[in-house]
Design a protein around this motif. Structure first.
Motif, PDB file in Angstrom:
ATOM      1  N   ALA A   1       0.843  -1.190   0.029  1.00  0.00           N
ATOM      2  CA  ALA A   1       0.026   0.057  -0.064  1.00  0.00           C
ATOM      3  C   ALA A   1       0.967   1.071   0.026  1.00  0.00           C
ATOM      4  CB  ALA A   1      -0.890  -0.009   1.197  1.00  0.00           C
ATOM      5  N   SER A   2       1.917   1.262   0.599  1.00  0.00           N
ATOM      6  CA  SER A   2       2.923   2.297   0.777  1.00  0.00           C
ATOM      7  C   SER A   2       3.446   2.684  -0.538  1.00  0.00           C
ATOM      8  CB  SER A   2       3.970   2.225   1.733  1.00  0.00           C
ATOM      9  OG  SER A   2       5.146   1.433   1.166  1.00  0.00           O
ATOM     10  N   VAL A   3       3.648   1.977  -1.558  1.00  0.00           N
ATOM     11  CA  VAL A   3       4.214   2.123  -2.810  1.00  0.00           C
ATOM     12  C   VAL A   3       3.251   2.056  -4.135  1.00  0.00           C
ATOM     13  CG1 VAL A   3       6.553   1.082  -2.299  1.00  0.00           C
ATOM     14  CG2 VAL A   3       4.784  -0.379  -3.214  1.00  0.00           C
ATOM     15  N   SER A   4       2.065   1.633  -3.691  1.00  0.00           N
ATOM     16  CA  SER A   4       0.983   1.671  -4.737  1.00  0.00           C
ATOM     17  C   SER A   4      -0.274   2.317  -4.568  1.00  0.00           C
ATOM     18  CB  SER A   4       0.638   0.089  -5.157  1.00  0.00           C
ATOM     19  OG  SER A   4      -0.295   0.030  -5.897  1.00  0.00           O
ATOM     20  N   VAL A   5      -0.930   2.926  -5.605  1.00  0.00           N
ATOM     21  CA  VAL A   5      -1.967   3.480  -5.576  1.00  0.00           C
ATOM     22  C   VAL A   5      -3.000   2.600  -5.446  1.00  0.00           C
ATOM     23  CG1 VAL A   5      -3.470   5.294  -6.391  1.00  0.00           C
ATOM     24  CG2 VAL A   5      -1.266   5.629  -6.504  1.00  0.00           C
ATOM     25  N   ASN A   6      -3.011   1.670  -6.458  1.00  0.00           N
ATOM     26  CA  ASN A   6      -3.991   0.589  -6.482  1.00  0.00           C
ATOM     27  C   ASN A   6      -3.673  -0.736  -5.962  1.00  0.00           C
ATOM     28  OD1 ASN A   6      -6.167  -1.248  -7.453  1.00  0.00           O
ATOM     29  ND2 ASN A   6      -6.178  -0.194  -9.426  1.00  0.00           N
ATOM     30  N   LEU A   7      -4.150  -0.855  -4.524  1.00  0.00           N
ATOM     31  CA  LEU A   7      -3.509  -2.186  -3.804  1.00  0.00           C
ATOM     32  C   LEU A   7      -4.264  -3.389  -4.625  1.00  0.00           C
ATOM     33  CD1 LEU A   7      -2.605  -3.182  -1.204  1.00  0.00           C
ATOM     34  CD2 LEU A   7      -4.882  -2.799  -0.301  1.00  0.00           C
ATOM     35  N   ARG A   8      -5.167  -3.415  -4.968  1.00  0.00           N
ATOM     36  CA  ARG A   8      -6.031  -4.656  -5.428  1.00  0.00           C
ATOM     37  C   ARG A   8      -5.125  -4.960  -6.473  1.00  0.00           C
ATOM     38  NH1 ARG A   8     -10.525  -5.854  -2.827  1.00  0.00           N
ATOM     39  NH2 ARG A   8     -11.802  -4.145  -1.743  1.00  0.00           N
ATOM     40  N   ASP A   9      -5.059  -4.114  -7.725  1.00  0.00           N
ATOM     41  CA  ASP A   9      -4.041  -4.544  -9.009  1.00  0.00           C
ATOM     42  C   ASP A   9      -2.832  -4.979  -8.568  1.00  0.00           C
ATOM     43  OD1 ASP A   9      -6.489  -4.466 -10.514  1.00  0.00           O
ATOM     44  OD2 ASP A   9      -5.965  -2.426 -11.161  1.00  0.00           O
TER      45      ASP A   9
ATOM     46  N   LYS B   1       0.499 -13.123  -8.746  1.00  0.00           N
ATOM     47  CA  LYS B   1       0.752 -13.932 -10.300  1.00  0.00           C
ATOM     48  C   LYS B   1       2.068 -14.125 -10.405  1.00  0.00           C
ATOM     49  CE  LYS B   1       0.161 -13.585 -15.127  1.00  0.00           C
ATOM     50  NZ  LYS B   1      -0.309 -12.493 -16.385  1.00  0.00           N
ATOM     51  N   ARG B   2       3.090 -13.119  -9.826  1.00  0.00           N
ATOM     52  CA  ARG B   2       4.509 -13.144 -10.126  1.00  0.00           C
ATOM     53  C   ARG B   2       4.905 -14.584  -9.155  1.00  0.00           C
ATOM     54  NH1 ARG B   2       8.723 -10.800  -7.039  1.00  0.00           N
ATOM     55  NH2 ARG B   2       7.016  -9.786  -5.907  1.00  0.00           N
TER      56      ARG B   2
ATOM     57  N   ASP C   1       0.416 -20.125 -17.492  1.00  0.00           N
ATOM     58  CA  ASP C   1      -0.363 -19.248 -18.067  1.00  0.00           C
ATOM     59  C   ASP C   1      -1.549 -18.792 -17.001  1.00  0.00           C
ATOM     60  OD1 ASP C   1       0.520 -19.535 -20.612  1.00  0.00           O
ATOM     61  OD2 ASP C   1      -0.420 -21.334 -20.868  1.00  0.00           O
ATOM     62  N   VAL C   2      -0.971 -18.074 -15.933  1.00  0.00           N
ATOM     63  CA  VAL C   2      -1.977 -17.601 -14.903  1.00  0.00           C
ATOM     64  C   VAL C   2      -2.487 -16.411 -15.285  1.00  0.00           C
ATOM     65  CG1 VAL C   2      -2.074 -16.874 -12.504  1.00  0.00           C
ATOM     66  CG2 VAL C   2      -0.380 -18.681 -13.353  1.00  0.00           C
ATOM     67  N   ASN C   3      -4.043 -16.425 -15.110  1.00  0.00           N
ATOM     68  CA  ASN C   3      -4.650 -15.125 -15.408  1.00  0.00           C
ATOM     69  C   ASN C   3      -5.391 -14.860 -13.928  1.00  0.00           C
ATOM     70  OD1 ASN C   3      -4.281 -14.462 -18.186  1.00  0.00           O
ATOM     71  ND2 ASN C   3      -5.192 -16.181 -18.396  1.00  0.00           N
ATOM     72  N   ILE C   4      -5.346 -13.706 -13.532  1.00  0.00           N
ATOM     73  CA  ILE C   4      -6.017 -13.282 -12.055  1.00  0.00           C
ATOM     74  C   ILE C   4      -6.886 -12.042 -12.555  1.00  0.00           C
ATOM     75  CG2 ILE C   4      -5.521 -12.435  -9.827  1.00  0.00           C
ATOM     76  CD1 ILE C   4      -2.939 -13.451 -10.143  1.00  0.00           C
TER      77      ILE C   4
ATOM     78  N   HIS D   1      -9.865 -14.480  -8.630  1.00  0.00           N
ATOM     79  CA  HIS D   1     -10.117 -15.502  -9.255  1.00  0.00           C
ATOM     80  C   HIS D   1      -9.145 -15.851 -10.098  1.00  0.00           C
ATOM     81  CE1 HIS D   1     -12.786 -18.620 -10.851  1.00  0.00           C
ATOM     82  NE2 HIS D   1     -12.198 -18.205 -12.087  1.00  0.00           N
ATOM     83  N   ILE D   2      -8.377 -17.068 -10.093  1.00  0.00           N
ATOM     84  CA  ILE D   2      -7.372 -17.422 -10.894  1.00  0.00           C
ATOM     85  C   ILE D   2      -7.851 -18.660 -11.876  1.00  0.00           C
ATOM     86  CG2 ILE D   2      -4.827 -18.538 -10.726  1.00  0.00           C
ATOM     87  CD1 ILE D   2      -5.533 -15.917  -8.804  1.00  0.00           C
ATOM     88  N   VAL D   3      -7.372 -18.177 -13.045  1.00  0.00           N
ATOM     89  CA  VAL D   3      -7.518 -19.375 -14.074  1.00  0.00           C
ATOM     90  C   VAL D   3      -5.956 -19.660 -14.635  1.00  0.00           C
ATOM     91  CG1 VAL D   3      -8.495 -19.938 -16.350  1.00  0.00           C
ATOM     92  CG2 VAL D   3      -9.821 -18.641 -14.684  1.00  0.00           C
ATOM     93  N   ALA D   4      -5.738 -20.926 -14.588  1.00  0.00           N
ATOM     94  CA  ALA D   4      -4.177 -21.368 -15.001  1.00  0.00           C
ATOM     95  C   ALA D   4      -4.395 -22.845 -15.650  1.00  0.00           C
ATOM     96  CB  ALA D   4      -3.256 -21.381 -13.694  1.00  0.00           C
ATOM     97  N   ILE D   5      -3.107 -23.037 -16.268  1.00  0.00           N
ATOM     98  CA  ILE D   5      -3.131 -24.165 -16.955  1.00  0.00           C
ATOM     99  C   ILE D   5      -2.355 -25.315 -15.937  1.00  0.00           C
ATOM    100  CG2 ILE D   5      -2.389 -25.322 -19.077  1.00  0.00           C
ATOM    101  CD1 ILE D   5      -4.711 -23.539 -19.675  1.00  0.00           C
ATOM    102  N   VAL D   6      -2.775 -26.443 -16.048  1.00  0.00           N
ATOM    103  CA  VAL D   6      -2.002 -27.588 -15.196  1.00  0.00           C
ATOM    104  C   VAL D   6      -1.530 -28.506 -16.309  1.00  0.00           C
ATOM    105  CG1 VAL D   6      -3.805 -28.570 -14.149  1.00  0.00           C
ATOM    106  CG2 VAL D   6      -1.545 -28.793 -13.137  1.00  0.00           C
ATOM    107  N   ASP D   7      -0.510 -29.186 -16.163  1.00  0.00           N
ATOM    108  CA  ASP D   7       0.017 -30.252 -17.040  1.00  0.00           C
ATOM    109  C   ASP D   7      -0.241 -31.446 -16.104  1.00  0.00           C
ATOM    110  OD1 ASP D   7       0.713 -28.752 -19.364  1.00  0.00           O
ATOM    111  OD2 ASP D   7       2.605 -28.378 -18.496  1.00  0.00           O
ATOM    112  N   PHE D   8      -0.568 -32.343 -16.611  1.00  0.00           N
ATOM    113  CA  PHE D   8      -1.094 -33.608 -15.985  1.00  0.00           C
ATOM    114  C   PHE D   8      -1.048 -34.908 -16.966  1.00  0.00           C
ATOM    115  CE2 PHE D   8      -4.011 -36.847 -14.338  1.00  0.00           C
ATOM    116  CZ  PHE D   8      -3.302 -37.088 -13.284  1.00  0.00           C
ATOM    117  N   SER D   9      -0.122 -35.609 -16.700  1.00  0.00           N
ATOM    118  CA  SER D   9       0.149 -36.988 -17.711  1.00  0.00           C
ATOM    119  C   SER D   9      -0.072 -36.626 -18.907  1.00  0.00           C
ATOM    120  CB  SER D   9      -1.137 -37.739 -17.228  1.00  0.00           C
ATOM    121  OG  SER D   9      -1.004 -38.475 -15.931  1.00  0.00           O
ATOM    122  N   GLU D  10       0.764 -35.748 -19.645  1.00  0.00           N
ATOM    123  CA  GLU D  10       0.845 -35.356 -20.866  1.00  0.00           C
ATOM    124  C   GLU D  10      -0.180 -34.742 -21.424  1.00  0.00           C
ATOM    125  OE1 GLU D  10       3.898 -36.122 -22.410  1.00  0.00           O
ATOM    126  OE2 GLU D  10       4.492 -37.023 -20.595  1.00  0.00           O
TER     127      GLU D  10
END
Length: 141
Positions: free
Chosen positions: A66-74, A81-82, A93-96, A112-121
């Protein structure tokens, strides 16, 4: 560099615990998703700078953000994400999306997070919510 095929992996203790479960009750995809959820819960609740081996692990305290950013949520969404991309290699491929605040709990932040997971090829979409409560504790839902 060759990729090691170790199948669905988790921490050593998770693999030992799951190995002790009879095979008929194991669901490999479910075990992978539970492992990812536990790992995300741990890395997001680690405060940045508290791990000497990896000082950038975790999330900074909200007061610092909050001390370095105006938009806390973003800024918090970008930080999450990082952290996910760096410390949870099983997903990509994380989208928040920042979820609008709940009027009954105005101090909570929800993402809300949408990402890709690799599972058994195969690749699959993984969706989950992250709640940052008023005590600055992240909960993966």
């Amino acid at each position: 560099m060759r990729r090691r095929d170790s199948g669905p992996t988790g921490s050593l203790f998770e693999r030992i615990r799951e190995a002790a479960t009879p095979p008929s009750y194991q669901n490999p995809k479910g075990a992978l998703l539970r492992s990812i959820r536990r790992n995300l819960q741990q890395i997001l609740n680690t405060r940045s700078g508290s791990c000497y081996g990896s000082p950038e692990l975790g999330i900074s305290d909200l007061d610092n953000i909050a001390s370095v950013s105006v938009n806390l949520r973003d800024t918090t969404a970008w930080t999450i994400k990082r952290c996910i991309l760096r410390y949870e290699p099983r997903i990509s491929d994380v989208n928040i999306v920042v979820i609008a605040p709940d009027e009954n709990a105005p101090l909570e932040l929800r993402f809300h997070i949408v990402a890709i997971v690799d599972f058994s090829e195969a690749r699959d979409v993984l969706e989950f919510d992250i709640l940052l409560n008023s005590h600055q504790h992240y909960r993966v839902e």
